[in-house]
Design a protein around this motif. Sequence first.
Motif: not given
Length: 611
Positions: A228-237
């Motif tokens: 989870l990044r500060e700008d709300g973007s994210f990546h799921l493993d």
Amino acid sequence: MRILGLSAFYHDSAAALVEDGRIVAAAQEERFTRKKHDPRFPAAAAAYCLEAAGCDLGQVDHVAFYEKPFLKFDRLLETYFALAPKGFDSFRRAMPLWIKDKLFQKSMLAKSLRLLPGGDGWNGSLLFTEHHQSHAASAFFPSPFSSAAVLTMDGVGEWCTTSLGHGSGNRLDILKEIQFPHSLGLLYSAFTYYCGFKVNSGEYKLMGLAPYGEPRFARTILDNLIDLREDGSFHLDQQYFNYAAGLTMTSPAFDRLFGGPPRRSEQSLTQREMDLAASIQQVTEEMVLRLARHARSLTGERVLCLAGGVALNCVANGKLHRAGIFDDIWVQPAAGDAGGALGAALAAWHQYADQPRVVVDGEDSMQGAYLGPAFEQEAIEARLAAAGARFERLAPEVLTGNTADALAEGKAVGWMQGRMEFGPRALGNRSILGDPRSPTMQKLLNLKVKYRESFRPFAPSILREDVADWFEFDGDSPYMLMVGDVVQQRRHRMTADEDALFGIDKLNVARSEIPAVTHIDYSARIQTVHRDTNFRYWALLSSFKQRTGCPVLVNTSFNVRGEPIVATPEDAFACFMGTEIERLVVGDCLLLKEAQSPELACDYKARFELD
């Protein structure tokens, strides 16, 4: 110009009709077919919308569908090829259906539309919007804002799972997207599945279960499942999930991480499930807050519109409201896929036809979400009589007082008035009502009326003018999509023994003056009731307040577990006779349970498939 919007073929099929920019009607197909989350072509809902507009399909200028099937097929193929040979079994099962039906949805839709009233005179204009464009349009165009940031979040549309946009006038631009398989909605649904609830219907249960637990897995989620990044973007493993190409939501790696296999449906809940629910709820709230802050920064707007299934997470909405990132927030009441039908119609009107948008007096254009069928008094009486019901017709003011008396005496009341609500919430027209001051009302309604899990909370309806006296919330929440806490002076001080209770044992402790609508963390999913939007319901609340000093009622949807909300007087009478509801009010008709023929009682508990 008339535009018919449709959503279908996944879940919660619906239809909506817009005439010269005004929302005339909208309804979910499940209410007519009595099949929960019915995904089929919304023939009955569309026919109702046409009838409400006083036209047939031959007098409709455009039909707008809420997503683009070819883009969704593209995502399916690319995903399977990228993950091959993993997921072959899922691919083998899905392809025949896609090739036979879904790939040719345009022709399927045209064929189904021709069967509607006036279908032989339809001009054939069929438009397609992208899934998240439909969500965004449903959020911004009916909102009370001339311009706003727009955030949509759900499982997945074609490729997009989260979008950040900007609306101004009749323009709506999508500025950023997060794409499949990285999805906040699917992350939440993975935990819904793992905790033993049904995906696409059990997410409410997970949210309601969260306050019983501690978020002890939140760090595990953030350290392993999601970047989870500060700008709300994210990546799921994706090693922890199986939804991209498999037949389940989670993988064996997920099981190992959280200490065992998924809970089986209807198996007893344990503290693990409560803590998992608390953990994913906390992570979801943090993700929503970060996305909202980025939306504020990117657009410069001071107001926000929300849609998509995640926008139905009213706990996260309440936290977002309290954070003060935006001055005001408006959530589409039919935020899930049903609302996509309305969004598609509005997108066609404003964006395809380039028609102007006018906001009147800072009010939304949803008409309280009362957009479904209504029944005239004579029709109500004829339908009830045909069903074998025994009833008395009363003058409205007498009926209101009589109902308030019954509620004050602790009786459960079925209440059906006016137009049916659009969206998943009953907002005082298709509701079961109760006295919030009763310490036993929550258990009564859950176990003997709704036939559902005992831990699930109920919502308060409150007069808008009194909301700040009872809740730490001073704003409008007409669609029951904001959570606020009971004010300190209305709370009950817990004893040391009560404070020491853990998990589900907390359920039976009365925490405030209105225990039936106070969750174990003192929160409540608030519906503010407005005199000018729903006078009859407002009058009932006012009458109850005159008798009790309390301007609040328990409000839950008029149905049992697994049943769609009632649509007709017959539906209401059947539910009344199959549950322990003690009074039924339909229009101006009052029905007493003890006055009905015992032969009409039915085993309602087993009639519907569990959700």
